[in-house]
Motif scaffolding. Sequence first.
Motif, short mmCIF file in Angstrom:
data_model
loop_
_atom_site.label_atom_id
_atom_site.label_comp_id
_atom_site.label_asym_id
_atom_site.label_seq_id
_atom_site.Cartn_x
_atom_site.Cartn_y
_atom_site.Cartn_z
N PRO A 34 0.74 -1.14 -0.07
CA PRO A 34 -0.66 0.04 0.04
C PRO A 34 0.96 1.82 -0.10
O PRO A 34 1.98 1.05 0.58
CB PRO A 34 -0.81 -0.31 1.60
N GLY A 35 0.44 2.81 -0.80
CA GLY A 35 0.85 3.91 -0.51
C GLY A 35 3.12 3.16 -1.85
O GLY A 35 2.79 4.25 -2.18
N SER A 36 2.44 2.07 -2.54
CA SER A 36 3.79 2.10 -3.53
C SER A 36 3.09 2.77 -5.20
O SER A 36 1.64 2.61 -5.54
CB SER A 36 4.81 1.41 -3.73
N VAL A 37 3.26 2.93 -5.81
CA VAL A 37 3.50 3.18 -7.23
C VAL A 37 2.69 2.05 -7.51
O VAL A 37 3.08 1.04 -7.75
CB VAL A 37 4.53 3.59 -8.31
N ALA A 38 1.35 2.66 -8.13
CA ALA A 38 0.42 1.55 -9.64
C ALA A 38 1.40 1.23 -10.36
O ALA A 38 1.73 1.65 -10.54
CB ALA A 38 -0.44 2.36 -9.38
N ARG A 39 1.14 -0.33 -11.04
CA ARG A 39 2.68 -0.55 -11.92
C ARG A 39 1.89 -1.11 -12.93
O ARG A 39 0.14 -0.67 -13.37
CB ARG A 39 3.16 -2.46 -11.40
N ALA A 40 2.38 -0.93 -14.00
CA ALA A 40 2.23 -0.74 -15.12
C ALA A 40 0.57 -2.07 -15.78
O ALA A 40 -0.75 -1.37 -16.22
CB ALA A 40 2.28 -1.26 -16.36
N GLY A 41 0.35 -3.32 -14.95
CA GLY A 41 -0.42 -4.34 -15.13
C GLY A 41 -1.97 -3.47 -15.08
O GLY A 41 -2.79 -3.67 -15.43
N ARG A 42 -1.69 -3.40 -13.19
CA ARG A 42 -2.63 -2.29 -12.44
C ARG A 42 -3.09 -1.96 -13.20
O ARG A 42 -4.76 -1.13 -13.50
CB ARG A 42 -2.90 -2.16 -11.31
N ARG A 43 -3.12 -0.71 -13.84
CA ARG A 43 -3.60 0.41 -14.23
C ARG A 43 -3.96 0.24 -16.07
O ARG A 43 -5.32 0.76 -16.45
CB ARG A 43 -2.13 1.13 -14.83
N ILE A 44 -3.46 -1.32 -16.37
CA ILE A 44 -3.77 -1.53 -18.11
C ILE A 44 -5.21 -1.60 -17.52
O ILE A 44 -6.38 -1.91 -18.20
CB ILE A 44 -3.38 -2.53 -18.83
N ALA A 45 -5.57 -2.33 -16.77
CA ALA A 45 -6.28 -3.33 -16.55
C ALA A 45 -7.75 -2.49 -16.56
O ALA A 45 -8.64 -2.99 -16.67
CB ALA A 45 -6.41 -4.19 -15.53
N ALA A 46 -7.65 -1.76 -15.47
CA ALA A 46 -8.35 -0.17 -14.67
C ALA A 46 -9.17 0.45 -15.67
O ALA A 46 -9.79 0.62 -16.17
CB ALA A 46 -7.54 0.39 -13.24
N ILE A 47 -8.52 0.42 -16.93
CA ILE A 47 -8.39 1.52 -17.92
C ILE A 47 -9.50 0.12 -18.88
O ILE A 47 -10.51 0.81 -19.36
CB ILE A 47 -7.39 2.62 -19.11
N CYS A 48 -9.34 -0.41 -18.95
CA CYS A 48 -9.88 -0.76 -19.83
C CYS A 48 -11.46 -1.42 -18.73
O CYS A 48 -12.15 -1.69 -20.23
CB CYS A 48 -8.70 -2.42 -19.57
N ILE A 49 -11.20 -1.41 -17.51
CA ILE A 49 -12.44 -1.83 -17.38
C ILE A 49 -13.00 -0.51 -16.98
O ILE A 49 -14.67 -0.51 -17.96
CB ILE A 49 -12.12 -2.13 -15.71
N ASP A 50 -12.81 0.31 -16.92
CA ASP A 50 -13.67 1.88 -17.78
C ASP A 50 -13.82 1.80 -19.09
O ASP A 50 -15.00 2.59 -18.66
CB ASP A 50 -12.92 2.02 -16.99
N TRP A 51 -13.27 1.32 -19.42
CA TRP A 51 -13.21 1.30 -21.02
C TRP A 51 -14.40 0.70 -21.60
O TRP A 51 -15.69 1.28 -22.22
CB TRP A 51 -12.43 1.55 -21.83
N GLY A 52 -14.42 -0.55 -20.91
CA GLY A 52 -15.46 -1.64 -21.00
C GLY A 52 -16.52 -0.86 -20.55
O GLY A 52 -18.09 -1.02 -20.99
#
Length: 145
Positions: A34-52
């Motif tokens: 917790p509190g660390s920089v979010a890595r690319a995998g989580r970011r990509i998954a999150a944007i795919c969910i939002d786009w969906g």
Amino acid sequence: MVDRKDIGSWLSGPDTSGVSKYPGERLGLPESGPGSVARAGRRIAAICIDWGIALLISNFAFGGDSWATLAVFAVEQTLLVGTLGYSIGHRIMGIAVVKPGGGTPGPLAGLVRAVLLCLVVPAVIFDPDQRGLHDKAMNTLLIRR
């Protein structure tokens, strides 16, 4: 005549004394957890969910118009990130957008981040701390919750 000290720096490799060991170290964030920089995998998954989600809403409300999908995505990002500090995709993936000192980004940061995110290019250009141009523009961080 060429001396060993002339080529010694080339053989030893580049100077890495000013390079951080992990993303977020220069910002005082932990390496993981917790509190660390979010890595690319989580970011990509999150944007795919939002786009969906934006695509589903656009299909039902606007007949699947691509500009409507982009508008729904932008509104979701602006409202949710600006007020709560996370979108639906961020929440599902356990990440949040914060100001460096903590706290939610605010409506203006949510709007500017959403507009730049919709342009795509600012999101794929990032620094060693994995902050995209849209995050750097509004001085925000995407961290693990």
